[in-house]
Design an enzyme around this catalytic site. Sequence first.
Site, PDB file in Angstrom:
ATOM      1  N   ARG A 158       0.839  -1.198   0.000  1.00 41.54           N
ATOM      2  CA  ARG A 158       0.000   0.000   0.000  1.00 41.54           C
ATOM      3  C   ARG A 158       0.879   1.254   0.000  1.00 41.54           C
ATOM      4  O   ARG A 158       2.086   1.167   0.202  1.00 41.54           O
ATOM      5  CB  ARG A 158      -0.959   0.009   1.191  1.00 41.54           C
ATOM      6  N   GLY A 159       0.203   2.392  -0.228  1.00 36.72           N
ATOM      7  CA  GLY A 159       0.943   3.640  -0.405  1.00 36.72           C
ATOM      8  C   GLY A 159       1.146   3.814  -1.900  1.00 36.72           C
ATOM      9  O   GLY A 159       1.559   2.874  -2.594  1.00 36.72           O
ATOM     10  N   ALA A 160       0.822   5.014  -2.380  1.00 40.58           N
ATOM     11  CA  ALA A 160       0.774   5.219  -3.827  1.00 40.58           C
ATOM     12  C   ALA A 160       2.093   4.870  -4.537  1.00 40.58           C
ATOM     13  O   ALA A 160       2.089   4.257  -5.610  1.00 40.58           O
ATOM     14  CB  ALA A 160       0.380   6.664  -4.103  1.00 40.58           C
ATOM     15  N   ALA A 161       3.218   5.248  -3.947  1.00 41.59           N
ATOM     16  CA  ALA A 161       4.505   4.980  -4.609  1.00 41.59           C
ATOM     17  C   ALA A 161       4.808   3.481  -4.613  1.00 41.59           C
ATOM     18  O   ALA A 161       5.251   2.922  -5.631  1.00 41.59           O
ATOM     19  CB  ALA A 161       5.629   5.749  -3.911  1.00 41.59           C
TER      20      ALA A 161
ATOM     21  N   ARG B 277      -7.171  -1.077  -7.367  1.00 43.70           N
ATOM     22  CA  ARG B 277      -7.581   0.066  -6.537  1.00 43.70           C
ATOM     23  C   ARG B 277      -7.737   1.275  -7.457  1.00 43.70           C
ATOM     24  O   ARG B 277      -6.871   1.521  -8.286  1.00 43.70           O
ATOM     25  CB  ARG B 277      -6.552   0.363  -5.432  1.00 43.70           C
TER      26      ARG B 277
ATOM     27  N   CYS C 113      -1.826   9.345   8.129  1.00 48.02           N
ATOM     28  CA  CYS C 113      -1.562   8.116   7.374  1.00 48.02           C
ATOM     29  C   CYS C 113      -0.055   7.842   7.295  1.00 48.02           C
ATOM     30  O   CYS C 113       0.714   8.251   8.174  1.00 48.02           O
ATOM     31  CB  CYS C 113      -2.201   8.183   5.987  1.00 48.02           C
TER      32      CYS C 113
ATOM     33  N   ASP D 208      -2.493  10.684  -2.965  1.00 45.11           N
ATOM     34  CA  ASP D 208      -2.734   9.555  -3.872  1.00 45.11           C
ATOM     35  C   ASP D 208      -2.980  10.050  -5.286  1.00 45.11           C
ATOM     36  O   ASP D 208      -2.632   9.385  -6.254  1.00 45.11           O
ATOM     37  CB  ASP D 208      -3.902   8.714  -3.364  1.00 45.11           C
TER      38      ASP D 208
ATOM     39  N   ASN E 260      -6.283  12.444  -0.830  1.00 50.99           N
ATOM     40  CA  ASN E 260      -5.406  11.709   0.088  1.00 50.99           C
ATOM     41  C   ASN E 260      -6.272  10.973   1.107  1.00 50.99           C
ATOM     42  O   ASN E 260      -7.505  11.072   1.091  1.00 50.99           O
ATOM     43  CB  ASN E 260      -4.430  12.679   0.774  1.00 50.99           C
ATOM     44  N   LYS E 261      -5.610  10.258   1.984  1.00 49.89           N
ATOM     45  CA  LYS E 261      -6.294   9.404   2.970  1.00 49.89           C
ATOM     46  C   LYS E 261      -7.446  10.134   3.649  1.00 49.89           C
ATOM     47  O   LYS E 261      -7.313  11.297   4.034  1.00 49.89           O
ATOM     48  CB  LYS E 261      -5.253   8.949   4.001  1.00 49.89           C
TER      49      LYS E 261
ATOM     50  N   LYS F  70       1.993  11.447  -8.990  1.00 47.21           N
ATOM     51  CA  LYS F  70       0.677  11.554  -8.339  1.00 47.21           C
ATOM     52  C   LYS F  70      -0.241  12.540  -9.057  1.00 47.21           C
ATOM     53  O   LYS F  70      -1.372  12.754  -8.626  1.00 47.21           O
ATOM     54  CB  LYS F  70       0.832  11.992  -6.871  1.00 47.21           C
TER      55      LYS F  70
HETATM   56  P1  RI2 Z   1       3.274   7.526  -0.713  1.00 47.41           P
HETATM   57  C1  RI2 Z   1      -1.673   6.151   1.042  1.00 47.41           C
HETATM   58  O1  RI2 Z   1      -2.862   5.474   0.716  1.00 47.41           O
HETATM   59  C2  RI2 Z   1      -1.918   7.419   1.860  1.00 47.41           C
HETATM   60  O2  RI2 Z   1      -3.115   8.087   1.492  1.00 47.41           O
HETATM   61  C3  RI2 Z   1      -0.677   8.197   1.528  1.00 47.41           C
HETATM   62  O3  RI2 Z   1      -0.773   9.577   1.835  1.00 47.41           O
HETATM   63  C4  RI2 Z   1      -0.553   7.943   0.039  1.00 47.41           C
HETATM   64  O4  RI2 Z   1      -0.935   6.568  -0.125  1.00 47.41           O
HETATM   65  C5  RI2 Z   1       0.759   8.247  -0.595  1.00 47.41           C
HETATM   66  O5  RI2 Z   1       1.775   7.382  -0.157  1.00 47.41           O
HETATM   67  P2  RI2 Z   1      -3.151   3.921   1.159  1.00 47.41           P
HETATM   68  O6  RI2 Z   1      -2.474   3.060   0.080  1.00 47.41           O
HETATM   69  O7  RI2 Z   1       3.239   7.303  -2.184  1.00 47.41           O
HETATM   70  O8  RI2 Z   1      -2.625   3.690   2.536  1.00 47.41           O
HETATM   71  O9  RI2 Z   1       3.740   8.919  -0.381  1.00 47.41           O
HETATM   72  O10 RI2 Z   1      -4.659   3.788   1.069  1.00 47.41           O
HETATM   73  O11 RI2 Z   1       4.065   6.464   0.032  1.00 47.41           O
END
Ligand code: RI2
Length: 318
Positions: A22-25, A65, A130, A199, A209-210, A235
């Site tokens: 998880r996390g967009a990156a 997703r 988050c 995101d 975002n979250k 993003k």
């Molecule tokens: P990075 C996460 O979503 C959060 O919303 C966070 O701010 C965003 O991704 C970006 O994350 P989730 O996957 O790319 O937890 O900065 O639903 O790591």
Amino acid sequence: MDRDIHPAVADAAEDIASMEVRGAAAIADAAAAALGEQAAASEAETPTAFRAEMRAAARRLHETRPTAVSLPNALRYVLRDMSGDTVAGLRASVESSVTEFRYELDRAQENLGQIGANRLRDGDTVMTHCHSTDALSCVRHALDDGKELSAIVKETRPRKQGHITARQLREWGVPVTLVVDNAARRYLDDADHVLVGADSIAADGSVVNKIGTSGLAVNARERGVPIMVAAQTLKLHPATMTGHTVEIEMRDEEEVLSPAEHEEVGDVTVENPAFDVTPPRYVDAIVTERGQFPPESIVTLMRELFGDQQGGEPWEES
Ligand code: RI2
């Protein structure tokens, strides 16, 4: 089940959907790596079959997703430049795009971290929401620059990604105060910055975002605490330039209420949106690897980056 989909792609899709990854990156990185595995293992005998296989793999990853645009942006990056007259040539082109994409992803995060760090002063306290690797990159660079920082970390219901942020910050030696989401307004008096990731960012500068980010931003504005969004250009959501909106993912109600709790509470509808939209007027700066932007001017960067992108998606049947 598509027999041409490599298990690495099926696994990556599963991990993204279940938020194991998880996390967009991280989602973008995992998707690109899975496309690389698909290409490496492909048994396609013709370039047409190879291309069809890659499109099918990308579709599988895409449907996991809907909100983080880093996922389709990663798939586009890898598939758009796929070229070659032979299967071997196509495979080599996918593999090199994947390597380049993953390298650029890391580099962008490092570069934006340095830019974001310049906004943080020695002794500052940041409030986080988050877990964002882009946001944390800003903290890490500030620490590397010799600044001392403290953090107020919001728990982030329902999945408590704040725990991941807290753990990471403690590993770096940052003093952390963990608070429940509802305590954020009270603790904003102790914060010098709100620092979050994204995101997706829309062409008008809205930040997706979250869930909970928009309420935090409104409260922070009222308290006079600047809101900084750390988001590499991956993003930026190209379709919002032509009027499309960003789909907000609705997740399973069991993340909010277990079946036993639901039973006890009774017959209620449970909604679980994973993200919300913060209007640009509540955001002070969007920090990217290309510099920091007031949200209203992000469209200029988007035109520069995506201006020439037209037509259908590379994973759709032609
Ligand atoms: P990075 C996460 O979503 C959060 O919303 C966070 O701010 C965003 O991704 C970006 O994350 P989730 O996957 O790319 O937890 O900065 O639903 O790591």
